[in-house]
Design a protein around this motif. Sequence first.
Motif, PDB file in Angstrom:
ATOM      1  N   LYS A  80      -8.263 -17.479   0.971  1.00 44.83           N
ATOM      2  CA  LYS A  80      -7.285 -16.678   1.390  1.00 44.83           C
ATOM      3  C   LYS A  80      -6.775 -15.849   0.222  1.00 44.83           C
ATOM      4  O   LYS A  80      -6.271 -15.186  -0.205  1.00 44.83           O
ATOM      5  N   THR A  81      -6.224 -17.122  -1.128  1.00 46.71           N
ATOM      6  CA  THR A  81      -6.118 -16.429  -1.767  1.00 46.71           C
ATOM      7  C   THR A  81      -5.627 -15.149  -2.870  1.00 46.71           C
ATOM      8  O   THR A  81      -5.292 -14.374  -3.504  1.00 46.71           O
ATOM      9  N   GLN A  82      -7.287 -14.969  -2.223  1.00 41.01           N
ATOM     10  CA  GLN A  82      -7.640 -13.468  -3.315  1.00 41.01           C
ATOM     11  C   GLN A  82      -8.190 -12.489  -2.293  1.00 41.01           C
ATOM     12  O   GLN A  82      -8.555 -11.514  -2.237  1.00 41.01           O
ATOM     13  N   TRP A  83      -8.008 -13.060  -0.440  1.00 44.60           N
ATOM     14  CA  TRP A  83      -8.527 -11.387   0.121  1.00 44.60           C
ATOM     15  C   TRP A  83      -7.626 -10.418   0.066  1.00 44.60           C
ATOM     16  O   TRP A  83      -8.057  -9.261   0.304  1.00 44.60           O
ATOM     17  N   GLY A  84      -6.769 -10.312  -0.263  1.00 43.45           N
ATOM     18  CA  GLY A  84      -5.659  -9.255  -1.109  1.00 43.45           C
ATOM     19  C   GLY A  84      -6.770  -8.676  -1.938  1.00 43.45           C
ATOM     20  O   GLY A  84      -7.560  -6.831  -2.056  1.00 43.45           O
ATOM     21  N   ALA A  85      -6.720  -9.000  -2.765  1.00 41.24           N
ATOM     22  CA  ALA A  85      -7.417  -8.895  -4.368  1.00 41.24           C
ATOM     23  C   ALA A  85      -9.346  -8.256  -3.870  1.00 41.24           C
ATOM     24  O   ALA A  85     -10.185  -6.998  -4.225  1.00 41.24           O
ATOM     25  N   LEU A  86     -10.027  -9.092  -3.256  1.00 40.21           N
ATOM     26  CA  LEU A  86     -11.385  -9.195  -2.115  1.00 40.21           C
ATOM     27  C   LEU A  86     -11.841  -7.513  -1.687  1.00 40.21           C
ATOM     28  O   LEU A  86     -12.592  -6.608  -1.458  1.00 40.21           O
ATOM     29  N   GLY A  87     -10.342  -7.269  -0.911  1.00 38.34           N
ATOM     30  CA  GLY A  87     -10.427  -6.294   0.469  1.00 38.34           C
ATOM     31  C   GLY A  87     -11.396  -6.414   1.545  1.00 38.34           C
ATOM     32  O   GLY A  87     -11.444  -5.683   2.369  1.00 38.34           O
ATOM     33  N   PHE A  88     -11.493  -7.768   1.927  1.00 35.23           N
ATOM     34  CA  PHE A  88     -12.176  -7.861   3.096  1.00 35.23           C
ATOM     35  C   PHE A  88     -11.766  -8.849   2.832  1.00 35.23           C
ATOM     36  O   PHE A  88     -11.499 -10.652   2.019  1.00 35.23           O
ATOM     37  N   GLU A  89     -11.679  -9.917   3.980  1.00 34.89           N
ATOM     38  CA  GLU A  89     -11.876 -11.821   3.902  1.00 34.89           C
ATOM     39  C   GLU A  89     -12.886 -12.492   4.034  1.00 34.89           C
ATOM     40  O   GLU A  89     -13.853 -11.770   4.897  1.00 34.89           O
ATOM     41  N   ALA A  90     -13.394 -12.942   3.462  1.00 30.29           N
ATOM     42  CA  ALA A  90     -13.880 -14.114   3.296  1.00 30.29           C
ATOM     43  C   ALA A  90     -14.209 -15.125   3.483  1.00 30.29           C
ATOM     44  O   ALA A  90     -12.659 -16.137   3.574  1.00 30.29           O
ATOM     45  N   ILE A  91     -15.526 -15.676   4.179  1.00 27.47           N
ATOM     46  CA  ILE A  91     -14.707 -17.267   4.932  1.00 27.47           C
ATOM     47  C   ILE A  91     -16.258 -17.945   4.742  1.00 27.47           C
ATOM     48  O   ILE A  91     -17.346 -17.043   4.923  1.00 27.47           O
ATOM     49  N   GLY A  92     -16.171 -19.474   4.178  1.00 35.07           N
ATOM     50  CA  GLY A  92     -17.495 -19.975   4.294  1.00 35.07           C
ATOM     51  C   GLY A  92     -17.949 -20.712   5.598  1.00 35.07           C
ATOM     52  O   GLY A  92     -16.642 -21.785   6.126  1.00 35.07           O
ATOM     53  N   VAL A  93     -19.124 -21.026   6.284  1.00 33.46           N
ATOM     54  CA  VAL A  93     -19.327 -21.831   7.102  1.00 33.46           C
ATOM     55  C   VAL A  93     -20.498 -22.831   6.517  1.00 33.46           C
ATOM     56  O   VAL A  93     -20.733 -22.554   5.824  1.00 33.46           O
ATOM     57  N   ASN A  94     -19.549 -24.439   6.695  1.00 31.24           N
ATOM     58  CA  ASN A  94     -20.295 -25.715   5.923  1.00 31.24           C
ATOM     59  C   ASN A  94     -21.715 -25.963   6.748  1.00 31.24           C
ATOM     60  O   ASN A  94     -22.343 -25.263   7.404  1.00 31.24           O
ATOM     61  N   TYR A  95     -22.598 -26.769   6.285  1.00 31.74           N
ATOM     62  CA  TYR A  95     -23.726 -27.995   6.971  1.00 31.74           C
ATOM     63  C   TYR A  95     -23.158 -27.891   8.261  1.00 31.74           C
ATOM     64  O   TYR A  95     -22.140 -28.618   8.604  1.00 31.74           O
ATOM     65  N   CYS A  96     -23.922 -26.732   9.308  1.00 35.88           N
ATOM     66  CA  CYS A  96     -24.117 -27.382  11.042  1.00 35.88           C
ATOM     67  C   CYS A  96     -22.607 -27.226  11.424  1.00 35.88           C
ATOM     68  O   CYS A  96     -22.682 -27.833  12.237  1.00 35.88           O
ATOM     69  N   CYS A  97     -21.864 -26.438  10.504  1.00 38.17           N
ATOM     70  CA  CYS A  97     -20.393 -26.059  11.254  1.00 38.17           C
ATOM     71  C   CYS A  97     -20.661 -24.661  12.153  1.00 38.17           C
ATOM     72  O   CYS A  97     -22.016 -23.851  11.879  1.00 38.17           O
ATOM     73  N   ILE A  98     -20.319 -24.391  12.923  1.00 39.38           N
ATOM     74  CA  ILE A  98     -20.109 -23.094  13.781  1.00 39.38           C
ATOM     75  C   ILE A  98     -18.528 -22.585  13.854  1.00 39.38           C
ATOM     76  O   ILE A  98     -17.442 -23.292  13.783  1.00 39.38           O
ATOM     77  N   LYS A  99     -18.505 -20.984  13.329  1.00 43.14           N
ATOM     78  CA  LYS A  99     -17.763 -20.442  13.878  1.00 43.14           C
ATOM     79  C   LYS A  99     -17.303 -19.059  14.605  1.00 43.14           C
ATOM     80  O   LYS A  99     -18.825 -18.704  14.585  1.00 43.14           O
ATOM     81  N   ASP A 100     -16.290 -18.924  15.288  1.00 45.47           N
ATOM     82  CA  ASP A 100     -16.483 -17.368  15.933  1.00 45.47           C
ATOM     83  C   ASP A 100     -16.598 -16.443  14.606  1.00 45.47           C
ATOM     84  O   ASP A 100     -16.588 -16.879  13.538  1.00 45.47           O
ATOM     85  N   GLY A 101     -16.351 -14.610  15.316  1.00 43.34           N
ATOM     86  CA  GLY A 101     -16.059 -14.030  14.414  1.00 43.34           C
ATOM     87  C   GLY A 101     -14.679 -14.025  13.854  1.00 43.34           C
ATOM     88  O   GLY A 101     -14.348 -12.311  13.318  1.00 43.34           O
ATOM     89  N   LEU A 102     -14.120 -14.069  14.187  1.00 41.25           N
ATOM     90  CA  LEU A 102     -12.298 -14.327  13.915  1.00 41.25           C
ATOM     91  C   LEU A 102     -12.344 -14.995  12.382  1.00 41.25           C
ATOM     92  O   LEU A 102     -11.452 -14.905  11.797  1.00 41.25           O
ATOM     93  N   GLY A 103     -13.529 -16.108  12.575  1.00 39.93           N
ATOM     94  CA  GLY A 103     -13.172 -17.337  11.790  1.00 39.93           C
ATOM     95  C   GLY A 103     -12.925 -18.546  12.340  1.00 39.93           C
ATOM     96  O   GLY A 103     -12.343 -19.331  11.008  1.00 39.93           O
ATOM     97  N   ASP A 104     -12.144 -18.523  13.310  1.00 39.61           N
ATOM     98  CA  ASP A 104     -12.171 -20.178  14.134  1.00 39.61           C
ATOM     99  C   ASP A 104     -12.925 -20.976  14.147  1.00 39.61           C
ATOM    100  O   ASP A 104     -14.498 -20.396  14.675  1.00 39.61           O
ATOM    101  N   VAL A 105     -12.984 -22.320  13.807  1.00 37.67           N
ATOM    102  CA  VAL A 105     -14.213 -23.277  13.911  1.00 37.67           C
ATOM    103  C   VAL A 105     -14.539 -24.124  15.507  1.00 37.67           C
ATOM    104  O   VAL A 105     -13.484 -24.022  16.177  1.00 37.67           O
ATOM    105  N   ILE A 106     -15.527 -23.305  15.578  1.00 40.63           N
ATOM    106  CA  ILE A 106     -16.359 -23.812  16.807  1.00 40.63           C
ATOM    107  C   ILE A 106     -16.497 -25.119  17.412  1.00 40.63           C
ATOM    108  O   ILE A 106     -16.456 -26.133  18.065  1.00 40.63           O
TER     109      ILE A 106
END
Length: 253
Positions: free
Chosen positions: A220-246
């Motif tokens: 998140k500290t790098q999102w501004g420089a990247l120009g987009f929101e990078a989201i990591g998804v862990n092993y057997c984790c599920i996140k929705d398209g907003l980046g929220d953990v399911i």
Amino acid sequence: MSDVNPLRRAQLNKALQKIWFMGDVHGSFTHIGQALLAANIKPSWLVFLGDIDVHDMPFSQVLEPLRKSYPGIKIAFIHGNHDADTYDHWDNLHDAAAAVALHGQVLNLEGVKVAGLGGTFLDRVWMPPKPPLFHSKSAAMNRGPFQFRDDQRPNPAYLGAIYPDDFDQLTGEQADILITHEAPGCHPYGFTKLDELARSLGVVRSFHGHTHDDLTGQYKTQWGALGFEAIGVNYCCIKDGLGDVIAQGPEGW
């Protein structure tokens, strides 16, 4: 998505809540059924981020119980490196019936444009920032009868590598979200080449698997420089398209 009007943004956000991104499952699917049972908002799409790791039966057969229980849910996927451990892994994954292989294309998921890039960078093929040794999968795997010992088939790892022409397939496309198996440059073992791709597509958000961790808080500290929101998804984790953990993946992976 950043420049859309408030009504359109609300519509997109509603759609994003119904797109679930699945971290590496490595042949484990029970947590998906548990998440679906617990969810107040059922997804319209399940999108696998690679390393699905089906080696003993077709992916279509693996998905059959889910399709029977939730016939309205659609499936999309990209491949990971372990999906090319053997030719059986590769063939079983792509024997997927109605599930959509998203690699190298942009797909409209309920009004959200999602671009897919499966696989990982492989030193014997292309390891940015080094120049590529092969431009395409065809070039890597079809080098004549004397290139592979005793007429053996090429190493199946070539199937799961990232090639420059994978990028070429997405050149000129526009998308809201980019999914990759490999991690972007904000990860300690990620690649800035994927940042370039995300920016060229004009995405607002990217999702990745592969690394079996979730460093989104650090990203998140790098999102501004990247120009987009990078989201990591862990092993057997599920996140929705907003980046929220399911559903949170297990610890220790």
